[in-house]
Design an enzyme around this catalytic site. Sequence first.
Site, short mmCIF file in Angstrom:
data_model
loop_
_atom_site.label_atom_id
_atom_site.label_comp_id
_atom_site.label_asym_id
_atom_site.label_seq_id
_atom_site.Cartn_x
_atom_site.Cartn_y
_atom_site.Cartn_z
N SER A 38 70.26 8.78 18.81
CA SER A 38 70.68 7.76 17.85
C SER A 38 69.90 7.80 16.54
CB SER A 38 70.54 6.37 18.48
OG SER A 38 69.21 6.15 18.94
N GLY A 75 72.02 7.59 22.49
CA GLY A 75 71.75 7.52 23.92
C GLY A 75 71.52 8.86 24.59
N ASN A 104 64.93 9.00 24.50
CA ASN A 104 65.67 8.28 25.54
C ASN A 104 65.19 8.63 26.93
OD1 ASN A 104 67.54 6.64 24.00
ND2 ASN A 104 68.51 8.55 23.39
N ASP A 188 66.66 -4.55 16.68
CA ASP A 188 66.28 -4.09 18.02
C ASP A 188 64.88 -3.50 18.07
OD1 ASP A 188 66.54 -1.60 16.82
OD2 ASP A 188 68.35 -1.04 17.91
N HIS A 191 65.56 1.22 16.20
CA HIS A 191 66.25 2.08 15.24
C HIS A 191 65.87 1.73 13.81
CE1 HIS A 191 68.80 2.11 18.89
NE2 HIS A 191 68.84 3.41 18.61
#
Length: 213
Positions: A38, A75, A104, A188, A191
């Site tokens: 991402s 992801g 991830n 979040d 990111h």
Amino acid sequence: MVLGGWTRRSWIAAAFAVGALAPALAAGDRSILVLGDSLSAEYGLKRGSGWVALLENRLAAEKIAAHVVNASISGETTSGGRSRLPALLAKNKPDVVVIELGGNDALRGLPLPMTEDNLVQMTRAAQQSGAKVLLVGMQVPPNYGTDYSKRFAGLFASVAKKTKAALVPFLLKGVADADDPARMFQADRIHPVAEAHPQMLANVWPELKKLLK
């Protein structure tokens, strides 16, 4: 039918000639394949504002004949990247492969030896296809534990050493460790916002430019 002294058949022939030349003109361009997660797939960002899109602008500004194929998926893990890479290599025949994966794996608590092995195998597969490889490293927050954080950060250097690949130690240098890191991330806190992506490109560009010489 005659158009300005040209018959319709002449126009069609000329069009085919231009079409035949187009691949030849593009053939001199080098191809850069970015295989990431991402952080490279513009998660939560306006299209064209992520560091990979900015890379295309940088190449054009520096008059470097190269195009970018962004095969990043939000992801994505190293296992996913490893499974997708053979088809991407066959289709795109890249000159340089940028591997930005591993974050991830850590978020999912996957075994570090598995992550390292996947990165090694991806790097070697790309090299065997004739491409140069740039590994882009990641770090995890301190709450993962000092030992785990240190081992995770170190595995990228370990892979680079084993495979003689180029290395960017930390994609988020100057972002995650900025004076006010909170403003550099989306809600979040994982990111980066668009304003952080020029710095991310600045971290990648020096090593990538060496591979394009």
